[in-house]
Motif scaffolding. Structure first.
Motif, PDB file in Angstrom:
ATOM      1  N   ARG A 232     -60.073  -3.766  11.320  1.00 49.35           N
ATOM      2  CA  ARG A 232     -60.484  -2.609  12.108  1.00 49.35           C
ATOM      3  C   ARG A 232     -59.597  -1.405  11.860  1.00 49.35           C
ATOM      4  NH1 ARG A 232     -63.463  -4.234  17.594  1.00 49.35           N
ATOM      5  NH2 ARG A 232     -64.707  -5.919  16.752  1.00 49.35           N
ATOM      6  N   ALA A 233     -59.263  -1.168  10.599  1.00 50.09           N
ATOM      7  CA  ALA A 233     -58.481   0.020  10.293  1.00 50.09           C
ATOM      8  C   ALA A 233     -59.283   1.284  10.566  1.00 50.09           C
ATOM      9  CB  ALA A 233     -58.033  -0.021   8.830  1.00 50.09           C
ATOM     10  N   ARG A 234     -60.595   1.254  10.302  1.00 56.66           N
ATOM     11  CA  ARG A 234     -61.463   2.418  10.525  1.00 56.66           C
ATOM     12  C   ARG A 234     -62.190   2.256  11.872  1.00 56.66           C
ATOM     13  NH1 ARG A 234     -61.425   1.847   4.908  1.00 56.66           N
ATOM     14  NH2 ARG A 234     -61.227   3.833   3.791  1.00 56.66           N
ATOM     15  N   TYR A 235     -61.425   2.205  12.928  1.00 56.74           N
ATOM     16  CA  TYR A 235     -62.034   1.906  14.231  1.00 56.74           C
ATOM     17  C   TYR A 235     -61.201   2.511  15.343  1.00 56.74           C
ATOM     18  CZ  TYR A 235     -63.280  -0.889  18.343  1.00 56.74           C
ATOM     19  OH  TYR A 235     -63.654  -1.297  19.595  1.00 56.74           O
ATOM     20  N   VAL A 236     -61.888   3.146  16.299  1.00 56.84           N
ATOM     21  CA  VAL A 236     -61.286   3.623  17.539  1.00 56.84           C
ATOM     22  C   VAL A 236     -62.298   3.390  18.646  1.00 56.84           C
ATOM     23  CG1 VAL A 236     -60.625   5.700  18.832  1.00 56.84           C
ATOM     24  CG2 VAL A 236     -59.728   5.341  16.535  1.00 56.84           C
ATOM     25  N   ALA A 237     -61.833   3.034  19.824  1.00 57.87           N
ATOM     26  CA  ALA A 237     -62.742   2.835  20.960  1.00 57.87           C
ATOM     27  C   ALA A 237     -62.112   3.402  22.222  1.00 57.87           C
ATOM     28  CB  ALA A 237     -63.061   1.359  21.152  1.00 57.87           C
ATOM     29  N   GLN A 276     -59.990  21.059  20.988  1.00 53.39           N
ATOM     30  CA  GLN A 276     -59.752  20.929  19.547  1.00 53.39           C
ATOM     31  C   GLN A 276     -58.587  19.993  19.220  1.00 53.39           C
ATOM     32  OE1 GLN A 276     -61.898  22.322  17.257  1.00 53.39           O
ATOM     33  NE2 GLN A 276     -63.053  22.876  19.096  1.00 53.39           N
ATOM     34  N   PRO A 277     -58.588  18.775  19.746  1.00 56.59           N
ATOM     35  CA  PRO A 277     -57.525  17.828  19.378  1.00 56.59           C
ATOM     36  C   PRO A 277     -57.613  17.470  17.900  1.00 56.59           C
ATOM     37  CG  PRO A 277     -59.275  16.702  20.568  1.00 56.59           C
ATOM     38  CD  PRO A 277     -59.587  18.164  20.640  1.00 56.59           C
ATOM     39  N   ALA A 278     -56.485  17.173  17.298  1.00 58.24           N
ATOM     40  CA  ALA A 278     -56.448  16.858  15.868  1.00 58.24           C
ATOM     41  C   ALA A 278     -56.548  15.368  15.603  1.00 58.24           C
ATOM     42  CB  ALA A 278     -55.161  17.411  15.242  1.00 58.24           C
ATOM     43  N   THR A 279     -56.103  14.522  16.548  1.00 59.14           N
ATOM     44  CA  THR A 279     -56.136  13.073  16.357  1.00 59.14           C
ATOM     45  C   THR A 279     -56.797  12.417  17.558  1.00 59.14           C
ATOM     46  OG1 THR A 279     -54.009  12.649  17.449  1.00 59.14           O
ATOM     47  CG2 THR A 279     -53.943  13.179  15.091  1.00 59.14           C
ATOM     48  N   TRP A 280     -57.142  11.139  17.390  1.00 56.76           N
ATOM     49  CA  TRP A 280     -57.733  10.375  18.487  1.00 56.76           C
ATOM     50  C   TRP A 280     -56.741  10.225  19.642  1.00 56.76           C
ATOM     51  CZ3 TRP A 280     -62.692  10.059  18.024  1.00 56.76           C
ATOM     52  CH2 TRP A 280     -63.268  10.028  16.750  1.00 56.76           C
ATOM     53  N   ARG A 281     -55.470  10.108  19.329  1.00 58.89           N
ATOM     54  CA  ARG A 281     -54.473   9.988  20.395  1.00 58.89           C
ATOM     55  C   ARG A 281     -54.420  11.275  21.218  1.00 58.89           C
ATOM     56  NH1 ARG A 281     -50.716   6.272  20.908  1.00 58.89           N
ATOM     57  NH2 ARG A 281     -50.860   5.676  18.713  1.00 58.89           N
ATOM     58  N   GLU A 313     -58.235   1.992  22.192  1.00 58.77           N
ATOM     59  CA  GLU A 313     -57.642   1.101  21.209  1.00 58.77           C
ATOM     60  C   GLU A 313     -58.061   1.554  19.822  1.00 58.77           C
ATOM     61  OE1 GLU A 313     -59.040  -2.826  21.953  1.00 58.77           O
ATOM     62  OE2 GLU A 313     -61.054  -2.443  21.233  1.00 58.77           O
ATOM     63  N   GLY A 314     -57.361   1.050  18.824  1.00 58.58           N
ATOM     64  CA  GLY A 314     -57.705   1.357  17.453  1.00 58.58           C
ATOM     65  C   GLY A 314     -56.636   2.178  16.769  1.00 58.58           C
ATOM     66  N   ASN A 315     -56.995   2.752  15.644  1.00 61.09           N
ATOM     67  CA  ASN A 315     -56.059   3.498  14.806  1.00 61.09           C
ATOM     68  C   ASN A 315     -55.993   4.938  15.308  1.00 61.09           C
ATOM     69  OD1 ASN A 315     -54.284   3.677  12.689  1.00 61.09           O
ATOM     70  ND2 ASN A 315     -55.671   2.730  11.233  1.00 61.09           N
ATOM     71  N   LEU A 316     -55.262   5.147  16.396  1.00 60.57           N
ATOM     72  CA  LEU A 316     -55.351   6.379  17.168  1.00 60.57           C
ATOM     73  C   LEU A 316     -54.700   7.581  16.503  1.00 60.57           C
ATOM     74  CD1 LEU A 316     -54.558   4.947  20.704  1.00 60.57           C
ATOM     75  CD2 LEU A 316     -56.802   5.418  19.725  1.00 60.57           C
ATOM     76  N   ASP A 317     -53.888   7.381  15.495  1.00 54.18           N
ATOM     77  CA  ASP A 317     -53.175   8.494  14.891  1.00 54.18           C
ATOM     78  C   ASP A 317     -53.892   9.073  13.685  1.00 54.18           C
ATOM     79  OD1 ASP A 317     -50.908   8.581  16.658  1.00 54.18           O
ATOM     80  OD2 ASP A 317     -50.291   6.683  15.779  1.00 54.18           O
ATOM     81  N   LEU A 318     -55.130   8.640  13.448  1.00 54.36           N
ATOM     82  CA  LEU A 318     -55.922   9.215  12.375  1.00 54.36           C
ATOM     83  C   LEU A 318     -56.577  10.511  12.824  1.00 54.36           C
ATOM     84  CD1 LEU A 318     -57.643   6.022  10.920  1.00 54.36           C
ATOM     85  CD2 LEU A 318     -55.515   7.124  10.212  1.00 54.36           C
ATOM     86  N   SER A 324     -60.767   8.508   7.033  1.00 53.87           N
ATOM     87  CA  SER A 324     -59.567   8.462   6.210  1.00 53.87           C
ATOM     88  C   SER A 324     -58.546   7.587   6.904  1.00 53.87           C
ATOM     89  CB  SER A 324     -59.001   9.869   6.001  1.00 53.87           C
ATOM     90  OG  SER A 324     -57.706   9.812   5.428  1.00 53.87           O
ATOM     91  N   LEU A 325     -57.745   6.858   6.121  1.00 49.98           N
ATOM     92  CA  LEU A 325     -56.705   5.998   6.681  1.00 49.98           C
ATOM     93  C   LEU A 325     -55.332   6.642   6.589  1.00 49.98           C
ATOM     94  CD1 LEU A 325     -57.828   2.452   5.478  1.00 49.98           C
ATOM     95  CD2 LEU A 325     -58.285   3.613   7.631  1.00 49.98           C
ATOM     96  N   ALA A 326     -55.279   7.951   6.321  1.00 48.56           N
ATOM     97  CA  ALA A 326     -54.006   8.655   6.265  1.00 48.56           C
ATOM     98  C   ALA A 326     -53.681   9.192   7.654  1.00 48.56           C
ATOM     99  CB  ALA A 326     -54.078   9.803   5.259  1.00 48.56           C
TER     100      ALA A 326
END
Length: 665
Positions: A232-237, A276-281, A313-318, A324-326
């Motif tokens: 679940r690298a490409r996943y946010v919930a 206009q947030p830049a990341t999911w976090r 949950e998930g990769n919140l800093d994308l 993208s996984l960066a």
């Protein structure tokens, strides 16, 4: 220093450009169920039809094409009705349409419920399964505990897995009760609607036996099989509540004469996207910042209810809406609360903070402008940190959202490596684990490049050496740089685990038990508490080990279990790297939450097990302990609103056997 979030979107646009050139598409499925046509109108909701329209509007503002947004909702012009079969058909079309690089939002607004499902493959600690109620839901028939017209948690998991298998980035939003476990897998019947007709509050959540039963249970629509274990690298919930909670819908924004009934999470997400947030976090933190006044009002009106704790949950800093996984950042960000000239953070030594550490204080205004200032921590406790508001930020108004992020890992837990040259590139570590090359002082590890090729690591730290078997302490050659990187990463994580155990050693948590068990086939041979000073005898030939965890505390827990085998390898037990999170479900003495974890590698000389648990109070900041799956795809859980309640209880145990030989009795 002031900086607009819009400027940080330049990186996002650069990453999105490559996806756009390959024809990547942003799609969304918005499902809102207000009316349950086979159920009494008293169980119906008002807001889901408004929720899907609000989300659609928010997505259009963010660049989604109208043709790529599918809406299933009752009471919405042009939308199909949200029956169970139509929901599954729409999910199937999404999977068929999706291509590598695409982005998909799965959004669900409506009622949820929980029931016991004996045929479910993955058994959660409370033995219950979560279901989203489609428009045509009927109650359970007989004893098979299968809902007709419900979309099961295991179905959601399968559909998400099918999308991830196509390299699609998936964002899921569940504005329902019992939401947190909706992709993995209420005892008291509560009224749905409360309050005066002109300001009614409806709570999303139905006990399963409140549902009217049908004449027969129709078979559940088919979901994909074979994809539920996808990384679940490409996943946010985002979830509106924990699995045992209900979430409200009410007129929002408050005190607005034109306000319509909306789900609280949906309204907060739509409002936060305008900043206009830049990341999911950043998006989730902006969502949380909108909750306090609404929650305070509801707490005064409904003092006996446990109000919802939003979860992400998930990769919140994308980057937001990018495949993208960066990550834009890999450092944790903790919400802070200001009181006068002081800031308080519900994180401390157990999270990787220490006195003297350099941090950056962030202050976000309502218009999205972020001001920041550097500071150093002075007062750091086990689970809480306080510092003065930096002078350059002191004049900011009370509406500012405060947060704190470390500028470097804590020096005390860095793995010190003596080496003739620089450390290998590509080291991947979870905060606060870190590695530093040293030339003076006592190192933890010596790195030697062998004349014939390869590498050698010798562990010289007595604390680390005590955890490892003779072979893992040094001497065995390491063939290549990837193997060297993995070994260094494991040793750095081990040093942090030792620090964690020392910080929390002897801690107790009322209502929590962790018991080591030795099994001989189906028979329990012996058992003992994980915290016992006298460990049970290690397994003999033909026996296996397990850990039985039991929560009767009446609260959800933040739980981490990590194993260390005889060679020093790390084994994530809970959370695992297959999509689990660190939230362990609430249990009570009359209805415990329990789970048994198999530990096939435990019992050999030098093997260890670290168990850490702390209460997860409502609206608490995350307590991840800096521990989790060792790969780069974090299924991190961020929970609730910051609250200045101090958590004193923490459970810690690190059972194991001597490094040179198994213990025998």
């Amino acid at each position: 220093m002031a900086m607009s979030r819009a400027l940080r979107l330049v990186l996002l646009l650069l990453m999105a450009g490559a996806a756009a050139s390959a024809g990547a598409v942003q799609r969304a499925l918005l499902v809102g169920v207000s009316e349950l046509v086979n159920q009494p109108p008293a169980l119906w909701l008002q807001a889901p039809r408004n929720d899907v329209l609000l989300m659609r509007q928010a997505l259009l503002r963010r660049g989604f094409a109208a043709a790529d947004i599918t809406v299933l909702a009752d009471g919405v012009d042009g939308a199909q009705l949200p029956d169970a079969q139509r929901i599954h058909d729409a999910l199937a079309r999404l999977v068929a349409q999706s291509r590598r690089g695409d982005f998909v939002l799965l959004y669900f607004s409506g009622h949820g419920t929980r029931l016991r499902n004996v045929v479910k493959t993955y058994q959660e600690p409370d033995g219950l399964a979560e279901n989203f109620l489609a428009r045509d839901v009927r109650g359970t028939i007989g004893t098979d505990a299968v809902l007709s017209g419900g979309v099961r948690d295991v179905d959601f998991d399968a559909w998400i897995g099918a999308l991830l298998a196509r390299d699609v980035f998936v964002w899921s939003v569940f504005d329902t009760c019992s939401a947190t476990s909706m992709t993995r897998g209420l005892r008291d019947a509560l009224p749905v609607a409360e309050g005066p007709p002109d300001d009614e509050v409806r709570f999303r959540g139905i006990r399963v036996d409140q549902l009217a039963r049908g004449a027969a249970a129709a078979p559940a629509p088919a979901a994909p099989s074979g994809e539920t274990g996808m990384p679940r690298a490409r996943y946010v919930a985002f979830f509106a509540s924990e699995s045992h909670q209900v979430t409200p819908e009410l007129k929002l924004p408050r005190k607005d004469r034109t306000a319509r009934p909306q789900g609280l999470l949906t309204w907060a997400v739509a409002e936060a996207l305008q900043r206009q947030p830049a990341t999911w976090r950043e998006l989730f933190n902006d969502v949380l910042a909108l909750y306090p006044p609404v929650i305070e009002e509801l707490a005064a009106r409904f003092p006996t209810r446990e109000l919802p704790s939003p979860v992400a949950e998930g990769n919140l800093d994308l980057a937001l809406f990018a495949n993208s996984l960066a990550p834009l950042s890999t450092r944790p960000v903790w919400p802070a609360q200001r009181a006068g000239d002081r800031l308080a953070i519900d994180a401390g030594q157990l999270d990787g903070l220490e006195a003297g550490q350099a941090v950056r204080v962030l202050a976000t205004r309502d218009d999205g402008i972020v001001r920041s200032a550097d500071a150093r921590l002075a007062q750091v406790e086990a689970g809480r940190t306080q510092l003065d508001v930096p002078a350059e930020l002191a004049a900011l108004p009370g509406s500012v959202d405060w947060s704190l992020t470390p500028q470097d890992e804590p020096a005390s837990v860095m793995l010190r490596v003596a080496a003739a040259r620089g450390l290998p590139e590509g080291l991947a570590l979870r905060y606060p684990s870190a590695i530093r090359r040293v030339r003076e002082g006592e190192p933890d590890v010596r790195w030697t490049e062998l004349a014939g090729g390869g590498h050698r690591l010798d562990v010289v730290s007595p604390e680390l050496a005590a955890l490892l078997g003779p072979q893992a302490r040094g001497g065995a050659p390491i063939a290549d740089l990837p193997g060297l990187r993995r070994r260094l990463e494991a040793l750095a994580q081990l040093k942090w685990l030792l620090r964690l155990n020392a910080l929390a050693q002897g801690g107790q948590l009322d209502g929590f038990e962790a018991v080591l068990e030795v099994w001989n086939g189906p028979r329990l041979a012996r058992s003992g508490a994980a915290q016992s000073a006298e460990p049970i005898a290690a397994p003999a030939a033909g026996e296996r080990m397990a850990l039985n965890v039991r929560n009767t505390s009446g609260r959800s827990l933040d739980l981490v279990i990590v194993g260390i085998d005889a060679e020093g390898g790390l084994h994530p037990v809970f959370p695992r790297d297959d999509g689990e999170t660190n939230r362990f479900e609430r249990g009570a003495p009359d209805a415990p939450a329990a789970k048994r974890f198999e530990l096939p590698w435990l019992g050999a000389g030098g093997s260890r097990l670290l168990v850490l648990a702390a209460p997860a109070a409502p609206w608490s900041a995350p307590r991840l302990f800096g521990v989790g799956p060792t790969d780069a795809m974090p299924d991190l859980r961020v929970r609730g609103l910051p609250r200045p309640e101090r958590q004193h209880q923490v459970y810690a145990a690190m059972p194991g056997w001597p490094a040179d030989a198994p213990l025998s009795k």
